[in-house]
Design a protein around this motif. Structure first.
Motif, mmCIF file in Angstrom:
data_model
loop_
_atom_site.group_PDB
_atom_site.id
_atom_site.type_symbol
_atom_site.label_atom_id
_atom_site.label_comp_id
_atom_site.label_asym_id
_atom_site.label_seq_id
_atom_site.Cartn_x
_atom_site.Cartn_y
_atom_site.Cartn_z
ATOM 1 N N ARG A 117 53.517 3.397 -24.982
ATOM 2 C CA ARG A 117 52.293 3.353 -25.584
ATOM 3 C C ARG A 117 51.908 4.534 -26.655
ATOM 4 N NH1 ARG A 117 48.636 6.978 -23.543
ATOM 5 N NH2 ARG A 117 49.499 8.165 -21.792
ATOM 6 N N LEU A 118 52.475 5.702 -26.488
ATOM 7 C CA LEU A 118 52.213 6.707 -27.628
ATOM 8 C C LEU A 118 52.925 6.579 -28.657
ATOM 9 C CD1 LEU A 118 51.996 9.761 -24.972
ATOM 10 C CD2 LEU A 118 50.335 8.485 -26.142
ATOM 11 N N ALA A 119 53.928 5.589 -28.950
ATOM 12 C CA ALA A 119 54.695 5.540 -30.048
ATOM 13 C C ALA A 119 53.668 5.181 -31.345
ATOM 14 C CB ALA A 119 55.834 4.450 -29.767
ATOM 15 N N GLU A 120 52.693 4.474 -31.029
ATOM 16 C CA GLU A 120 51.787 4.064 -32.164
ATOM 17 C C GLU A 120 51.117 5.428 -32.692
ATOM 18 O OE1 GLU A 120 48.972 1.406 -30.679
ATOM 19 O OE2 GLU A 120 50.485 -0.088 -29.901
ATOM 20 N N ARG A 121 51.218 6.452 -31.926
ATOM 21 C CA ARG A 121 50.690 7.593 -32.821
ATOM 22 C C ARG A 121 51.596 8.342 -33.637
ATOM 23 N NH1 ARG A 121 46.921 9.749 -28.672
ATOM 24 N NH2 ARG A 121 46.078 8.073 -27.642
ATOM 25 N N ASP A 146 48.019 14.286 -25.145
ATOM 26 C CA ASP A 146 48.277 13.065 -25.266
ATOM 27 C C ASP A 146 49.216 12.884 -24.087
ATOM 28 O OD1 ASP A 146 47.184 12.000 -27.626
ATOM 29 O OD2 ASP A 146 48.735 12.886 -28.821
ATOM 30 N N MET A 147 49.894 13.984 -23.662
ATOM 31 C CA MET A 147 50.909 13.664 -22.656
ATOM 32 C C MET A 147 50.493 14.260 -21.124
ATOM 33 S SD MET A 147 54.193 15.584 -24.481
ATOM 34 C CE MET A 147 55.206 14.873 -25.793
ATOM 35 N N ALA A 148 49.209 14.398 -21.008
ATOM 36 C CA ALA A 148 48.507 14.624 -19.762
ATOM 37 C C ALA A 148 49.053 13.379 -18.695
ATOM 38 C CB ALA A 148 46.916 14.597 -19.855
ATOM 39 N N GLY A 149 49.478 13.837 -17.786
ATOM 40 C CA GLY A 149 49.658 13.034 -16.603
ATOM 41 C C GLY A 149 51.144 12.369 -16.810
ATOM 42 N N VAL A 155 65.374 6.433 -28.945
ATOM 43 C CA VAL A 155 64.064 7.040 -28.519
ATOM 44 C C VAL A 155 63.203 6.802 -29.957
ATOM 45 C CG1 VAL A 155 65.043 8.651 -27.107
ATOM 46 C CG2 VAL A 155 64.886 9.004 -29.381
ATOM 47 N N VAL A 156 61.831 7.131 -29.660
ATOM 48 C CA VAL A 156 61.026 7.152 -30.920
ATOM 49 C C VAL A 156 60.766 8.701 -31.011
ATOM 50 C CG1 VAL A 156 58.601 6.674 -31.832
ATOM 51 C CG2 VAL A 156 60.239 4.992 -30.459
ATOM 52 N N ALA A 157 60.887 9.293 -32.368
ATOM 53 C CA ALA A 157 60.547 10.606 -32.371
ATOM 54 C C ALA A 157 59.084 10.978 -33.306
ATOM 55 C CB ALA A 157 61.416 11.275 -33.087
ATOM 56 N N ARG A 158 58.312 11.777 -32.912
ATOM 57 C CA ARG A 158 57.073 11.961 -33.369
ATOM 58 C C ARG A 158 56.763 13.545 -33.628
ATOM 59 N NH1 ARG A 158 57.565 7.400 -34.525
ATOM 60 N NH2 ARG A 158 56.380 5.802 -34.227
ATOM 61 N N PRO A 159 55.928 13.735 -34.590
ATOM 62 C CA PRO A 159 55.791 15.219 -34.642
ATOM 63 C C PRO A 159 54.873 15.780 -33.608
ATOM 64 C CG PRO A 159 55.302 14.335 -36.745
ATOM 65 C CD PRO A 159 55.507 13.202 -35.798
ATOM 66 N N PHE A 160 55.119 17.056 -33.061
ATOM 67 C CA PHE A 160 54.267 17.557 -31.995
ATOM 68 C C PHE A 160 53.600 18.343 -32.545
ATOM 69 C CE2 PHE A 160 53.631 20.532 -28.561
ATOM 70 C CZ PHE A 160 53.159 19.672 -27.802
ATOM 71 N N GLU A 161 52.041 18.621 -32.117
ATOM 72 C CA GLU A 161 51.208 19.746 -32.414
ATOM 73 C C GLU A 161 50.485 20.271 -31.214
ATOM 74 O OE1 GLU A 161 48.578 17.353 -34.959
ATOM 75 O OE2 GLU A 161 50.036 17.071 -36.677
ATOM 76 N N PRO A 162 50.460 21.513 -31.250
ATOM 77 C CA PRO A 162 50.889 22.678 -32.254
ATOM 78 C C PRO A 162 52.269 22.756 -32.362
ATOM 79 C CG PRO A 162 49.993 23.951 -30.428
ATOM 80 C CD PRO A 162 49.732 22.330 -30.218
ATOM 81 N N SER A 163 52.940 23.041 -33.800
ATOM 82 C CA SER A 163 54.246 23.241 -33.965
ATOM 83 C C SER A 163 54.930 24.322 -33.173
ATOM 84 C CB SER A 163 54.380 23.564 -35.351
ATOM 85 O OG SER A 163 55.617 23.839 -35.942
ATOM 86 N N VAL A 164 56.073 23.921 -32.677
ATOM 87 C CA VAL A 164 57.119 24.886 -31.770
ATOM 88 C C VAL A 164 58.279 24.884 -32.835
ATOM 89 C CG1 VAL A 164 58.161 25.293 -29.733
ATOM 90 C CG2 VAL A 164 56.207 24.042 -29.920
#
Length: 301
Positions: free
Chosen positions: A176-180, A187-190, A256-265
């Motif tokens: 479901r988060l692949a749309e972001r 977004d990853m809570a739980g 897999v689907v890859a998306r940027p993560f914020e804040p940046s690591v």
């Protein structure tokens, strides 16, 4: 008995051309000089090599036997000369590489394959280790070139940063988060989360980000390798944050689907060299093509 190389060169040319004039032309000297070299050779070895009749030189049986040995030696020198040329143009030699899994499981094999394609006489050995083990291999000079995370260092090792890039979030296909366009800790809570090993500094940074955001994840599985974490994500075991090269490979396989993560690591790759050992030309050539291909790979991700 000390034989002069120029004498043997004249003798070989004479045996191959059957003419003093042609022999002299082949080795770029005058005919009298060639005759003198042949006479000096006979004097040096103590027996005649040619029967001289009416200005013609006919080889003796001893000359034929000697020619076999001389020719074999010249062929050997020719082989050495060719090897020297190939070494000078990075087409012959050996290269021993140690790399961290993030680069050595897929990216480096591709680079090695390209590098060796038109260098058939070059041998390359690749071993896959943790960044700390790669550092030890380079410090002990067991390997000429290493690839590791930038977090490791040693006084006997010189390093060069390949690139510094942000880690990326990876999710199963159809999640479901692949749309972001990008993901945040909220977004990853739980969500089930695949963590990297506790001994990795990058794991501690990621955990600190989620703690600061007051976000709880379900930490059921952890692994030492981004590659394994990515495959766990592909199997539906959870989400993860991994290095971009591994993520690029898994997305190209449509796993897999890859998306940027914020804040940046931030994640940095570096090349390692023994500090007290000069780099070979092969090593320098391989390092150059590796940097070029890594830049291309990251641009395409």
């Amino acid at each position: 008995m000390k034989l002069n190389h120029r004498q043997l060169e004249a003798f070989r040319a004479m045996m191959e051309t059957s003419s003093v004039t042609e022999a002299a032309r082949r080795i770029h000297i005058t005919q009298p000089a060639a005759s003198r070299l042949l006479s000096d050779l006979e004097l040096q070895i103590g027996y005649p090599l040619f029967i001289r009749q009416k200005k013609r030189l006919t080889p003796t049986s001893e000359a034929v036997a000697l020619f076999e040995e001389v020719d074999r030696s010249f062929i050997g020198l020719s082989t050495i000369a060719e090897a020297a040329r190939e070494i000078g143009t990075f087409r012959r030699g050996a290269l021993h590489i140690a790399g961290l899994p993030a680069l050595a499981l897929e990216f480096l094999p591709d680079v090695i394959s390209e590098f060796c394609a038109d260098r058939p006489e070059i041998s390359v050995a690749l071993q896959i280790h943790s960044s700390q083990k790669v550092l030890q291999c380079i410090a002990s000079q067991q390997f000429e070139l290493g690839f590791a995370e930038r977090s490791v260092s040693h006084p006997a090792v010189a390093s060069e940063t390949l690139c510094e890039v942000p880690m990326v979030a990876v999710l199963p296909i159809g999640h479901r988060l692949a749309e972001r366009e990008a993901l945040t800790p909220q977004d990853m809570a739980g969500e089930s989360f695949i963590s990297l090993g506790l001994n990795y500094a990058i794991r501690q940074q990621i955990d600190a980000i989620f703690k600061a955001a007051n976000v709880e994840r379900r930490l059921q599985v952890e692994t030492q390798l981004s590659f394994a974490a990515g495959h766990l994500v592909a199997s539906g075991s959870g989400l993860s944050i991994i290095d971009p090269i591994t993520a690029n490979y898994l997305t190209r396989l449509n796993l897999v689907v890859a998306r940027p993560f914020e804040p940046s690591v931030s994640y940095a790759y570096q090349m390692l060299f023994p500090r007290h050992r000069p780099q070979s030309q092969i090593c320098e050539a391989f390092a150059k093509i590796t940097k070029e291909r890594l830049e291309q790979r990251l641009k395409s991700s």
